[in-house]
Design an enzyme around this catalytic site. Structure first.
Site, PDB file in Angstrom:
ATOM      1  CE1 TYR A 115    -110.449 -17.654  16.611  1.00  0.00           C
ATOM      2  CE2 TYR A 115    -110.851 -16.327  14.653  1.00  0.00           C
ATOM      3  CZ  TYR A 115    -110.821 -17.560  15.280  1.00  0.00           C
ATOM      4  OH  TYR A 115    -111.167 -18.697  14.586  1.00  0.00           O
ATOM      5  CB  CYS A 146    -108.218 -21.073   8.948  1.00  0.00           C
ATOM      6  SG  CYS A 146    -108.217 -19.726  10.146  1.00  0.00           S
ATOM      7  CB  ALA A 160    -106.246 -16.024  10.908  1.00  0.00           C
ATOM      8  NE  ARG A 180    -113.350 -10.795   7.647  1.00  0.00           N
ATOM      9  CZ  ARG A 180    -113.545 -11.939   6.981  1.00  0.00           C
ATOM     10  NH1 ARG A 180    -113.156 -13.085   7.493  1.00  0.00           N
ATOM     11  NH2 ARG A 180    -114.133 -11.931   5.805  1.00  0.00           N
ATOM     12  CG  LEU A 229    -123.660 -17.737   3.031  1.00  0.00           C
ATOM     13  CD1 LEU A 229    -124.996 -18.209   3.568  1.00  0.00           C
ATOM     14  CD2 LEU A 229    -122.926 -18.883   2.338  1.00  0.00           C
ATOM     15  N   GLY A 253    -115.430 -15.674  -0.044  1.00  0.00           N
ATOM     16  CA  GLY A 253    -114.786 -16.738   0.717  1.00  0.00           C
ATOM     17  C   GLY A 253    -115.009 -18.098   0.113  1.00  0.00           C
ATOM     18  NE  ARG A 254    -118.912 -20.305   3.714  1.00  0.00           N
ATOM     19  CZ  ARG A 254    -119.854 -20.319   4.650  1.00  0.00           C
ATOM     20  NH1 ARG A 254    -120.354 -21.469   5.064  1.00  0.00           N
ATOM     21  NH2 ARG A 254    -120.283 -19.191   5.175  1.00  0.00           N
ATOM     22  N   PRO A 264    -109.896 -13.711   4.011  1.00  0.00           N
ATOM     23  CG  PRO A 264    -108.996 -12.352   5.649  1.00  0.00           C
ATOM     24  CD  PRO A 264    -110.168 -12.464   4.732  1.00  0.00           C
TER      25      PRO A 264
END
Length: 369
Positions: free
Chosen positions: A193, A30, A64, A241, A312, A334-335, A28
């Site tokens: 969060y 944003c 999210a 998560r 990473l 992710g990235r 996930p």
């Protein structure tokens, strides 16, 4: 066959399980793209998530997605607190399915880290960081305790009535996610969060049944899990998560995470994704695969759970090594997936998978995977 591209099953309470074509998950992330500020997903979510489904990911998670308007990180977040939002998610889910992937939604409430400017270059360049100003649409935030640890305006400590209402919001969001056709719900309990704020002694200084001891600090999380699991069909997996470690002295630790994960597994959570930090200044490790050890700790503590590592993990051989060593059952990308939506298909080719096992769309056959 590589470990990374072996089929996988996410467990469910009724024992059927969700079959996945491989062990690559889109993490996930944003997107801050809801310019109408109404939480309704649109063409960007279709394009962003649909491209990764076509690119070969087995499970594609949304960004999210707020369970209530007050729980948005920014005013440009997606939501699923009303039926209009759920209806807009449905065709996105359908397209994900059409590409051979499963669709997951990350349900979230930002708590004291809500009501901030969208973390986008145009905003940060203009000096818009931190809490949304009231004239820009900012709102009052809530959390377990008033605190300045988050580096933002102090949230208002939640009353019992607000806690009860919040639990209902999580359950209602899960029901809407089911109506929209999602296959997996992931509860966001990481990155500082709301749920993580209750878990961590750094942000939870309550003296009632929701603060103090480990049992009390995990109470809100357990109530959320119970409510969501009851609202979410038994034939569909429930995931979570977690920030495995705050990396701050006196904060939430990996030992706490392993203990809580075992409890959560007994409550019907079948899949765990291990990130870290999000509360206070970062003092943890860095570098490729810097969070893999957290996934390994939970995998060792919770036999039978499906555990993914994140952080990473960028190279196919690196991802394969995470699975070969037994540190995790899958990887969340992710990235690297932002740079390359076809990460799984290219990884499969690099790892020597037979052509028929490379997850690419038929329309792209000329790419010579």
């Amino acid at each position: 066959m590589s470990k990374l591209f072996a089929p996988a099953t996410l467990g469910t309470p009724d024992g059927t399980g969700l079959e996945l074509r491989n062990r690559t998950f889109l993490a996930p992330m944003c997107q801050y793209s809801i310019t109408k500020r109404d939480g309704v997903p649109h063409a960007w979510q279709m394009t962003h998530l649909g491209a990764r489904a076509a690119g070969g990911f087995a499970l594609v998670y949304t960004e999210a997605t707020a369970v209530t308007a007050q729980g948005r990180i920014s005013d440009q977040d997606t939501g699923i607190w009303n039926d209009d939002q759920a209806e807009a998610w449905a065709p996105i889910v359908d397209f994900i399915h059409s590409q051979g992937a499963a669709a997951g939604i990350q349900l979230a409430h930002a708590g004291g880290k809500a009501s901030t400017y969208a973390w986008l270059p145009g905003h940060t360049a203009a000096g818009q960081r931190g809490n949304l100003r009231p004239r820009d649409g900012g709102w009052e935030t809530i959390g377990p305790s008033a605190t300045d640890v988050l580096g933002l305006a102090s949230p208002t400590a939640m009353t019992q009535e607000q806690i009860d209402a919040s639990i209902s919001d999580w359950a209602a969001a899960a029901r809407r996610a089911d109506a929209a056709g999602f296959d997996v719900v992931q509860i966001h309990a990481a990155h500082g969060y709301l749920i993580h704020q209750f878990l961590s002694p750094l942000t939870n200084t309550r003296t009632d049944a929701y603060g103090g001891s480990f049992e009390n600090r995990t109470r809100y999380a357990r109530e959320v899990i119970t409510a969501v699991r009851e609202a979410w069909p038994a034939h569909k997996p429930l995931a979570i998560r977690l920030s495995g470690d705050d990396w701050v002295q006196g904060g939430w630790s990996i030992a706490d995470t392993a203990r809580f994960a075992l409890e959560a597994f007994g409550m019907g959570v079948g899949a765990f994704d291990l990130s870290s930090a999000g509360i206070g200044a970062y003092h943890g490790p860095s570098g490729p695969g810097f969070q893999v050890s957290l996934a390994a700790a939970v995998k060792a503590a919770v036999p039978g759970a499906f555990v993914t590592a994140v952080g990473l993990i960028t190279e196919p051989a690196q991802a394969e090594q995470v699975l070969v060593t037994g540190a995790a059952d899958g990887v969340s990308i992710g990235r690297a997936a932002l740079k390359n939506p076809n990460w799984p298909a290219i990884a499969a080719a690099e790892l020597g998978e037979p052509h028929e096992n490379i997850p690419f769309p038929a329309q792209y056959w000329r790419a010579n995977w």
